[in-house]
Design a protein around this motif. Structure first.
Motif, PDB file in Angstrom:
ATOM      1  N   ASP A 279      -9.927   8.140  22.278  1.00  0.00           N
ATOM      2  CA  ASP A 279      -8.560   8.126  22.769  1.00  0.00           C
ATOM      3  C   ASP A 279      -7.565   7.843  21.657  1.00  0.00           C
ATOM      4  O   ASP A 279      -6.378   8.067  21.808  1.00  0.00           O
ATOM      5  N   ILE A 280      -8.044   7.331  20.548  1.00  0.00           N
ATOM      6  CA  ILE A 280      -7.195   7.043  19.389  1.00  0.00           C
ATOM      7  C   ILE A 280      -7.654   7.955  18.258  1.00  0.00           C
ATOM      8  O   ILE A 280      -8.810   7.916  17.845  1.00  0.00           O
ATOM      9  N   LEU A 281      -6.741   8.783  17.789  1.00  0.00           N
ATOM     10  CA  LEU A 281      -7.059   9.739  16.738  1.00  0.00           C
ATOM     11  C   LEU A 281      -6.303   9.386  15.472  1.00  0.00           C
ATOM     12  O   LEU A 281      -5.143   8.978  15.525  1.00  0.00           O
ATOM     13  N   PHE A 282      -6.961   9.563  14.341  1.00  0.00           N
ATOM     14  CA  PHE A 282      -6.353   9.307  13.043  1.00  0.00           C
ATOM     15  C   PHE A 282      -6.306  10.613  12.264  1.00  0.00           C
ATOM     16  O   PHE A 282      -7.316  11.288  12.124  1.00  0.00           O
ATOM     17  N   ALA A 283      -5.136  10.940  11.767  1.00  0.00           N
ATOM     18  CA  ALA A 283      -4.991  12.116  10.906  1.00  0.00           C
ATOM     19  C   ALA A 283      -5.463  11.760   9.501  1.00  0.00           C
ATOM     20  O   ALA A 283      -5.444  10.600   9.107  1.00  0.00           O
ATOM     21  N   ASP A 284      -5.874  12.757   8.764  1.00  0.00           N
ATOM     22  CA  ASP A 284      -6.335  12.550   7.396  1.00  0.00           C
ATOM     23  C   ASP A 284      -5.124  12.574   6.449  1.00  0.00           C
ATOM     24  O   ASP A 284      -5.039  13.380   5.541  1.00  0.00           O
ATOM     25  N   ILE A 285      -4.186  11.668   6.731  1.00  0.00           N
ATOM     26  CA  ILE A 285      -2.933  11.586   5.983  1.00  0.00           C
ATOM     27  C   ILE A 285      -2.710  10.129   5.593  1.00  0.00           C
ATOM     28  O   ILE A 285      -2.943   9.238   6.392  1.00  0.00           O
ATOM     29  N   GLN A 286      -2.259   9.928   4.372  1.00  0.00           N
ATOM     30  CA  GLN A 286      -1.882   8.596   3.921  1.00  0.00           C
ATOM     31  C   GLN A 286      -0.747   8.735   2.921  1.00  0.00           C
ATOM     32  O   GLN A 286      -0.693   9.707   2.191  1.00  0.00           O
ATOM     33  N   THR A 287       0.167   7.762   2.937  1.00  0.00           N
ATOM     34  CA  THR A 287       1.324   7.812   2.047  1.00  0.00           C
ATOM     35  C   THR A 287       1.559   6.438   1.432  1.00  0.00           C
ATOM     36  O   THR A 287       1.644   5.437   2.153  1.00  0.00           O
ATOM     37  N   TRP A 288       1.639   6.398   0.129  1.00  0.00           N
ATOM     38  CA  TRP A 288       1.936   5.159  -0.601  1.00  0.00           C
ATOM     39  C   TRP A 288       3.433   4.922  -0.564  1.00  0.00           C
ATOM     40  O   TRP A 288       4.233   5.805  -0.844  1.00  0.00           O
ATOM     41  N   HIS A 289       3.849   3.704  -0.209  1.00  0.00           N
ATOM     42  CA  HIS A 289       5.256   3.307  -0.166  1.00  0.00           C
ATOM     43  C   HIS A 289       5.446   2.156  -1.157  1.00  0.00           C
ATOM     44  O   HIS A 289       5.106   1.007  -0.857  1.00  0.00           O
ATOM     45  N   VAL A 290       5.975   2.485  -2.321  1.00  0.00           N
ATOM     46  CA  VAL A 290       6.116   1.496  -3.387  1.00  0.00           C
ATOM     47  C   VAL A 290       7.027   0.347  -2.962  1.00  0.00           C
ATOM     48  O   VAL A 290       6.753  -0.817  -3.292  1.00  0.00           O
ATOM     49  N   GLU A 291       8.105   0.644  -2.226  1.00  0.00           N
ATOM     50  CA  GLU A 291       9.040  -0.412  -1.828  1.00  0.00           C
ATOM     51  C   GLU A 291       8.405  -1.422  -0.870  1.00  0.00           C
ATOM     52  O   GLU A 291       8.791  -2.580  -0.844  1.00  0.00           O
ATOM     53  N   ARG A 292       7.426  -0.997  -0.107  1.00  0.00           N
ATOM     54  CA  ARG A 292       6.758  -1.893   0.846  1.00  0.00           C
ATOM     55  C   ARG A 292       5.423  -2.403   0.299  1.00  0.00           C
ATOM     56  O   ARG A 292       4.800  -3.288   0.889  1.00  0.00           O
ATOM     57  N   GLN A 293       4.981  -1.827  -0.813  1.00  0.00           N
ATOM     58  CA  GLN A 293       3.692  -2.172  -1.415  1.00  0.00           C
ATOM     59  C   GLN A 293       2.568  -2.032  -0.388  1.00  0.00           C
ATOM     60  O   GLN A 293       1.722  -2.929  -0.214  1.00  0.00           O
ATOM     61  N   ALA A 294       2.584  -0.877   0.291  1.00  0.00           N
ATOM     62  CA  ALA A 294       1.608  -0.622   1.351  1.00  0.00           C
ATOM     63  C   ALA A 294       1.422   0.880   1.525  1.00  0.00           C
ATOM     64  O   ALA A 294       2.279   1.674   1.149  1.00  0.00           O
ATOM     65  N   ILE A 295       0.304   1.234   2.115  1.00  0.00           N
ATOM     66  CA  ILE A 295       0.019   2.622   2.480  1.00  0.00           C
ATOM     67  C   ILE A 295       0.191   2.748   3.992  1.00  0.00           C
ATOM     68  O   ILE A 295      -0.281   1.898   4.750  1.00  0.00           O
ATOM     69  N   SER A 296       0.848   3.825   4.394  1.00  0.00           N
ATOM     70  CA  SER A 296       0.962   4.117   5.826  1.00  0.00           C
ATOM     71  C   SER A 296      -0.027   5.226   6.168  1.00  0.00           C
ATOM     72  O   SER A 296      -0.319   6.101   5.343  1.00  0.00           O
ATOM     73  N   PHE A 297      -0.548   5.159   7.388  1.00  0.00           N
ATOM     74  CA  PHE A 297      -1.424   6.209   7.900  1.00  0.00           C
ATOM     75  C   PHE A 297      -1.233   6.274   9.410  1.00  0.00           C
ATOM     76  O   PHE A 297      -1.180   5.256  10.075  1.00  0.00           O
ATOM     77  N   PRO A 298      -1.079   7.493   9.954  1.00  0.00           N
ATOM     78  CA  PRO A 298      -0.734   7.630  11.362  1.00  0.00           C
ATOM     79  C   PRO A 298      -1.954   7.614  12.283  1.00  0.00           C
ATOM     80  O   PRO A 298      -3.034   8.071  11.920  1.00  0.00           O
ATOM     81  N   ALA A 299      -1.715   7.088  13.476  1.00  0.00           N
ATOM     82  CA  ALA A 299      -2.686   7.150  14.560  1.00  0.00           C
ATOM     83  C   ALA A 299      -1.969   7.749  15.768  1.00  0.00           C
ATOM     84  O   ALA A 299      -0.742   7.676  15.873  1.00  0.00           O
TER      85      ALA A 299
END
Length: 87
Positions: free
Chosen positions: A4-24
Protein backbone atom coordinates in the motif's frame (compact mmCIF):
# COMPACT_ATOMS: atom_id res chain seq x y z
CA UNK A 1 7.00 -4.65 2.55
CA UNK A 2 3.52 -3.13 2.58
CA UNK A 3 2.33 -2.84 -1.02
CA UNK A 4 0.00 0.00 0.00
CA UNK A 5 3.05 2.25 0.34
CA UNK A 6 5.12 2.69 -2.79
CA UNK A 7 8.53 4.30 -3.10
CA UNK A 8 9.78 5.79 -6.34
CA UNK A 9 13.40 5.28 -7.31
CA UNK A 10 14.03 9.01 -6.88
CA UNK A 11 16.20 10.87 -4.40
CA UNK A 12 17.30 14.50 -4.21
CA UNK A 13 20.09 16.03 -2.14
CA UNK A 14 19.12 19.35 -0.50
CA UNK A 15 22.26 21.16 0.63
CA UNK A 16 20.33 23.83 2.56
CA UNK A 17 18.59 21.17 4.67
CA UNK A 18 21.57 18.79 4.77
CA UNK A 19 19.22 15.94 3.91
CA UNK A 20 18.04 13.75 1.05
CA UNK A 21 14.37 13.69 0.13
CA UNK A 22 12.67 10.65 -1.37
CA UNK A 23 8.96 10.32 -2.18
CA UNK A 24 6.49 7.73 -0.98
CA UNK A 25 2.92 7.25 -2.11
CA UNK A 26 0.08 5.87 -0.03
CA UNK A 27 -3.49 5.69 -1.34
CA UNK A 28 -2.63 8.27 -3.99
CA UNK A 29 -1.18 10.73 -1.47
CA UNK A 30 2.41 11.85 -1.99
CA UNK A 31 4.48 11.81 1.20
CA UNK A 32 7.87 13.51 1.22
CA UNK A 33 10.40 11.50 3.21
CA UNK A 34 13.72 12.89 4.43
CA UNK A 35 16.92 11.39 5.78
CA UNK A 36 19.58 13.60 7.34
CA UNK A 37 23.21 13.65 6.30
CA UNK A 38 24.19 12.91 9.91
CA UNK A 39 22.06 9.73 9.89
CA UNK A 40 23.75 8.57 6.67
CA UNK A 41 27.21 9.36 8.05
CA UNK A 42 26.48 7.50 11.27
CA UNK A 43 25.23 4.39 9.46
CA UNK A 44 28.11 4.29 6.98
CA UNK A 45 30.78 5.36 9.50
CA UNK A 46 32.07 7.73 6.83
CA UNK A 47 32.38 11.46 6.51
CA UNK A 48 30.29 12.08 3.41
CA UNK A 49 31.31 15.32 1.71
CA UNK A 50 30.47 15.25 -1.98
CA UNK A 51 26.93 14.99 -3.31
CA UNK A 52 27.93 11.84 -5.19
CA UNK A 53 29.11 10.16 -1.97
CA UNK A 54 25.98 11.22 -0.09
CA UNK A 55 23.66 9.89 -2.79
CA UNK A 56 25.69 6.67 -3.06
CA UNK A 57 25.30 6.14 0.69
CA UNK A 58 21.56 6.72 0.40
CA UNK A 59 21.28 4.21 -2.45
CA UNK A 60 23.28 1.67 -0.45
CA UNK A 61 20.89 2.09 2.52
CA UNK A 62 17.69 2.57 0.48
CA UNK A 63 16.00 -0.67 1.57
CA UNK A 64 16.54 0.10 5.27
CA UNK A 65 15.38 3.69 4.79
CA UNK A 66 12.21 2.59 3.00
CA UNK A 67 11.48 0.16 5.82
CA UNK A 68 11.94 2.91 8.42
CA UNK A 69 9.84 5.39 6.45
CA UNK A 70 7.12 2.77 5.91
CA UNK A 71 6.93 2.06 9.64
CA UNK A 72 6.63 5.77 10.41
CA UNK A 73 3.92 6.23 7.79
CA UNK A 74 1.98 3.28 9.20
CA UNK A 75 2.38 4.73 12.72
CA UNK A 76 1.34 8.16 11.38
CA UNK A 77 4.56 9.59 12.81
CA UNK A 78 4.52 12.70 10.60
CA UNK A 79 6.32 16.01 11.00
CA UNK A 80 4.17 19.16 11.25
CA UNK A 81 4.46 19.66 7.49
CA UNK A 82 3.18 16.14 6.78
CA UNK A 83 6.59 14.71 5.87
CA UNK A 84 8.53 11.82 7.37
CA UNK A 85 11.96 12.58 8.82
CA UNK A 86 14.67 10.05 9.61
CA UNK A 87 17.53 11.66 11.38
Amino acid sequence: MNQDILFADIQTWHVERQAISFPAQQAGALIECWVSLSWLQQRTSNSLVSEADIVAAFIHLRFDLEELAEARIEDEDYEQDGSIFIG
